[in-house]
Design a protein around this motif. Structure first.
Motif, PDB file in Angstrom:
ATOM      1  N   SER A 178      28.973   4.418 -37.499  1.00 32.96           N
ATOM      2  CA  SER A 178      28.186   3.730 -38.525  1.00 32.96           C
ATOM      3  C   SER A 178      27.118   2.885 -37.846  1.00 32.96           C
ATOM      4  O   SER A 178      27.171   2.646 -36.643  1.00 32.96           O
ATOM      5  CB  SER A 178      29.080   2.848 -39.416  1.00 32.96           C
ATOM      6  OG  SER A 178      29.675   1.819 -38.648  1.00 32.96           O
TER       7      SER A 178
ATOM      8  N   SER B   3      14.885  10.441 -51.071  1.00 26.39           N
ATOM      9  CA  SER B   3      16.030   9.571 -50.778  1.00 26.39           C
ATOM     10  C   SER B   3      15.711   8.490 -49.760  1.00 26.39           C
ATOM     11  O   SER B   3      16.326   7.422 -49.771  1.00 26.39           O
ATOM     12  CB  SER B   3      17.209  10.411 -50.283  1.00 26.39           C
ATOM     13  OG  SER B   3      16.810  11.206 -49.174  1.00 26.39           O
ATOM     14  N   HIS B   4      14.765   8.769 -48.863  1.00 22.99           N
ATOM     15  CA  HIS B   4      14.429   7.800 -47.826  1.00 22.99           C
ATOM     16  C   HIS B   4      12.927   7.820 -47.581  1.00 22.99           C
ATOM     17  O   HIS B   4      12.278   8.848 -47.763  1.00 22.99           O
ATOM     18  CB  HIS B   4      15.157   8.110 -46.511  1.00 22.99           C
ATOM     19  CG  HIS B   4      16.643   8.113 -46.631  1.00 22.99           C
ATOM     20  ND1 HIS B   4      17.354   9.280 -46.818  1.00 22.99           N
ATOM     21  CD2 HIS B   4      17.550   7.108 -46.605  1.00 22.99           C
ATOM     22  CE1 HIS B   4      18.643   8.981 -46.891  1.00 22.99           C
ATOM     23  NE2 HIS B   4      18.791   7.682 -46.766  1.00 22.99           N
TER      24      HIS B   4
ATOM     25  N   TYR C 256      20.175   6.992 -40.101  1.00 25.15           N
ATOM     26  CA  TYR C 256      21.224   5.981 -40.175  1.00 25.15           C
ATOM     27  C   TYR C 256      22.145   6.200 -41.370  1.00 25.15           C
ATOM     28  O   TYR C 256      23.362   5.997 -41.273  1.00 25.15           O
ATOM     29  CB  TYR C 256      20.603   4.585 -40.255  1.00 25.15           C
ATOM     30  CG  TYR C 256      19.969   4.114 -38.965  1.00 25.15           C
ATOM     31  CD1 TYR C 256      20.042   4.866 -37.796  1.00 25.15           C
ATOM     32  CD2 TYR C 256      19.285   2.893 -38.912  1.00 25.15           C
ATOM     33  CE1 TYR C 256      19.457   4.433 -36.625  1.00 25.15           C
ATOM     34  CE2 TYR C 256      18.697   2.448 -37.739  1.00 25.15           C
ATOM     35  CZ  TYR C 256      18.779   3.220 -36.599  1.00 25.15           C
ATOM     36  OH  TYR C 256      18.202   2.781 -35.445  1.00 25.15           O
ATOM     37  N   ASP C 257      21.579   6.610 -42.496  1.00 27.09           N
ATOM     38  CA  ASP C 257      22.397   6.788 -43.697  1.00 27.09           C
ATOM     39  C   ASP C 257      23.213   8.067 -43.679  1.00 27.09           C
ATOM     40  O   ASP C 257      24.163   8.211 -44.462  1.00 27.09           O
ATOM     41  CB  ASP C 257      21.512   6.771 -44.949  1.00 27.09           C
ATOM     42  CG  ASP C 257      20.998   5.379 -45.274  1.00 27.09           C
ATOM     43  OD1 ASP C 257      21.453   4.420 -44.619  1.00 27.09           O
ATOM     44  OD2 ASP C 257      20.136   5.241 -46.162  1.00 27.09           O
ATOM     45  N   ASP C 258      22.845   9.011 -42.806  1.00 27.83           N
ATOM     46  CA  ASP C 258      23.531  10.312 -42.787  1.00 27.83           C
ATOM     47  C   ASP C 258      24.349  10.529 -41.518  1.00 27.83           C
ATOM     48  O   ASP C 258      24.644  11.667 -41.157  1.00 27.83           O
ATOM     49  CB  ASP C 258      22.507  11.447 -42.926  1.00 27.83           C
ATOM     50  CG  ASP C 258      21.931  11.523 -44.332  1.00 27.83           C
ATOM     51  OD1 ASP C 258      22.516  10.912 -45.241  1.00 27.83           O
ATOM     52  OD2 ASP C 258      20.894  12.184 -44.518  1.00 27.83           O
TER      53      ASP C 258
ATOM     54  N   ALA D 114      15.852   5.415 -41.400  1.00 23.59           N
ATOM     55  CA  ALA D 114      16.794   5.213 -42.508  1.00 23.59           C
ATOM     56  C   ALA D 114      17.528   6.504 -42.844  1.00 23.59           C
ATOM     57  O   ALA D 114      18.736   6.490 -43.146  1.00 23.59           O
ATOM     58  CB  ALA D 114      16.050   4.688 -43.731  1.00 23.59           C
TER      59      ALA D 114
ATOM     60  N   SER E 292      18.973  -2.876 -35.134  1.00 19.70           N
ATOM     61  CA  SER E 292      20.106  -2.071 -35.570  1.00 19.70           C
ATOM     62  C   SER E 292      21.272  -2.215 -34.596  1.00 19.70           C
ATOM     63  O   SER E 292      21.069  -2.404 -33.394  1.00 19.70           O
ATOM     64  CB  SER E 292      19.699  -0.596 -35.674  1.00 19.70           C
ATOM     65  OG  SER E 292      18.610  -0.439 -36.552  1.00 19.70           O
TER      66      SER E 292
END
Length: 369
Positions: free
Chosen positions: A174, A211-212, A220-222, A217, A162
């Motif tokens: 991000s 959702s995950h 990272y997505d939030d 994940a 990452s």
């Protein structure tokens, strides 16, 4: 000291590029440095930082891992209060994601008395003091703190890891993935610091919404909704997520400066001890810049290699830039260069094997113990 923290190790790392060493073991229990396993580093880091409650969440094929960590005695985790806990060793499903594993063992998280959590994978090899990172997290008031390292060689190393994009206040804006296109990147070390209540909220949200399927994940997505900060680690780091990186990490350990930092700087790295006789060097043996574990019998020539316990190298054999796991026999006249040999392997007389530093030859056994 981090007595108010629990350590959570998630051992479902991606094995796509290292499968020849993980057919019967997780990445966490791959031998490294002659007498250690990869999990020894993160376990020792946590214990040296004062964490005395560690939960290991793993998938199947964990026999070698359980045999190695045992009750946690080498890391002073063999305790009546707190200690070492292992989960999901007998699941009927061969591969579970970490949300499944955590949700099936929520009682452990609820019952722990500590307020904070440090969650980590095992394949980030480093020697880190978590105290400074934890202090930064608590003072920042963030929901989650990610530990990262700045690197100038991301094209060659940390591919697949990452990448963090952060502002001047160390807030994570991000998160992406290193595809080997740039050299200067902030590499996420897959180490997360948060309150236990935050972890529980994330798990419950993932279960409720679907959702995950992983904590990583979900975080990272939030990042735009959560208050996520970053803490920089400035020491030695390698990610053992491929044969190439495993080989490089092992060869780095032959560098005295790296060895001193990796095994001593922020506390010792502990491992399961085995009381064996010292290695016997015969008159014809020639050894140069190598790590040699105990119990070996050496009669050949060894140069810039890592030799594990109870390895026999017969006369006339030449080993250069190799990694040899325990209980192997290298017969007379063998010439091995840039080779990784798994446990309990016998290399026949006069065998010649030569790999490349970028693509070492891996000799694997069908059955391992």
């Amino acid at each position: 000291m981090l007595k108010n923290y629990i350590g959570v190790l998630m051992l479902n790392e991606k094995e796509d590029n290292i499968k020849s060493l993980t057919k019967s073991r997780p990445i966490a229990s791959i031998p490294i440095g002659g007498r250690y396993r990869i999990i020894d580093f993160v376990l020792s880091n946590m214990v040296n930082s004062g964490i005395h409650n560690v939960g290991i969440f793993t998938n199947t094929k964990s026999r070698s891992l359980v045999d190695h960590v045992g009750s946690g005695q080498p890391w002073d985790l063999d305790r009546k209060i707190n200690g070492l806990f292992l989960f999901n060793l007998t699941s009927e499903r061969s591969q579970l994601n970490d949300i499944d594993v955590l949700s099936e063992n929520m009682e452990y998280i609820y019952r722990t008395k500590q307020e904070y959590v440090i969650m980590s994978s095992s394949y980030m090899v480093c020697n880190i003091d978590y105290n400074e990172a934890a202090k930064y997290h608590e003072e920042s008031g963030s929901d989650i703190t990610l530990i990262y390292k700045k690197t100038n060689n991301a094209k060659k190393h940390y591919v697949g890891c990452s990448t963090l994009y952060i502002n001047e206040e160390n807030k994570v804006l991000s998160i992406g993935k290193n595809i080997g296109a740039e050299d200067k990147l902030n590499i996420g070390m897959e180490m997360f610091i948060m309150k236990k209540s935050t972890l529980i909220d994330i798990i419950n949200k993932c279960i409720q919404t679907g959702s995950h399927n992983s904590i990583k994940a979900a975080i990272y997505d939030d990042v735009s909704q959560l208050n996520v900060n970053a803490y920089e680690f400035k020491g030695y780091l390698q990610c053992v997520n491929s044969i190439k990186n495993y080989y490089k990490t092992s060869m780095d350990m032959l560098n005295g400066k790296v060895t001193k930092e990796l095994f001593f700087n922020n506390g010792l790295i502990y491992t399961k001890s085995k009381d064996e006789a010292p290695t016997k060097y015969f008159n014809e043996a020639k050894v140069n810049n190598s790590l040699i574990a105990n119990g070996c019998i050496l009669k050949g020539k060894i140069d810039k290699s890592v030799i594990s316990r109870r390895v026999t190298v017969e006369e006339g054999a030449e080993i250069k830039n190799c990694i040899i796991f325990q209980n192997c026999q290298i017969k007379k006249g063998c010439k091995l260069t840039n080779v990784i040999i798994d446990k309990n392997t016998i290399i026949s007389e006069n065998t010649v094997l030569e790999g490349d530093e970028e693509f070492p030859v891996v000799i694997e056994k069908k059955f391992r113990t």
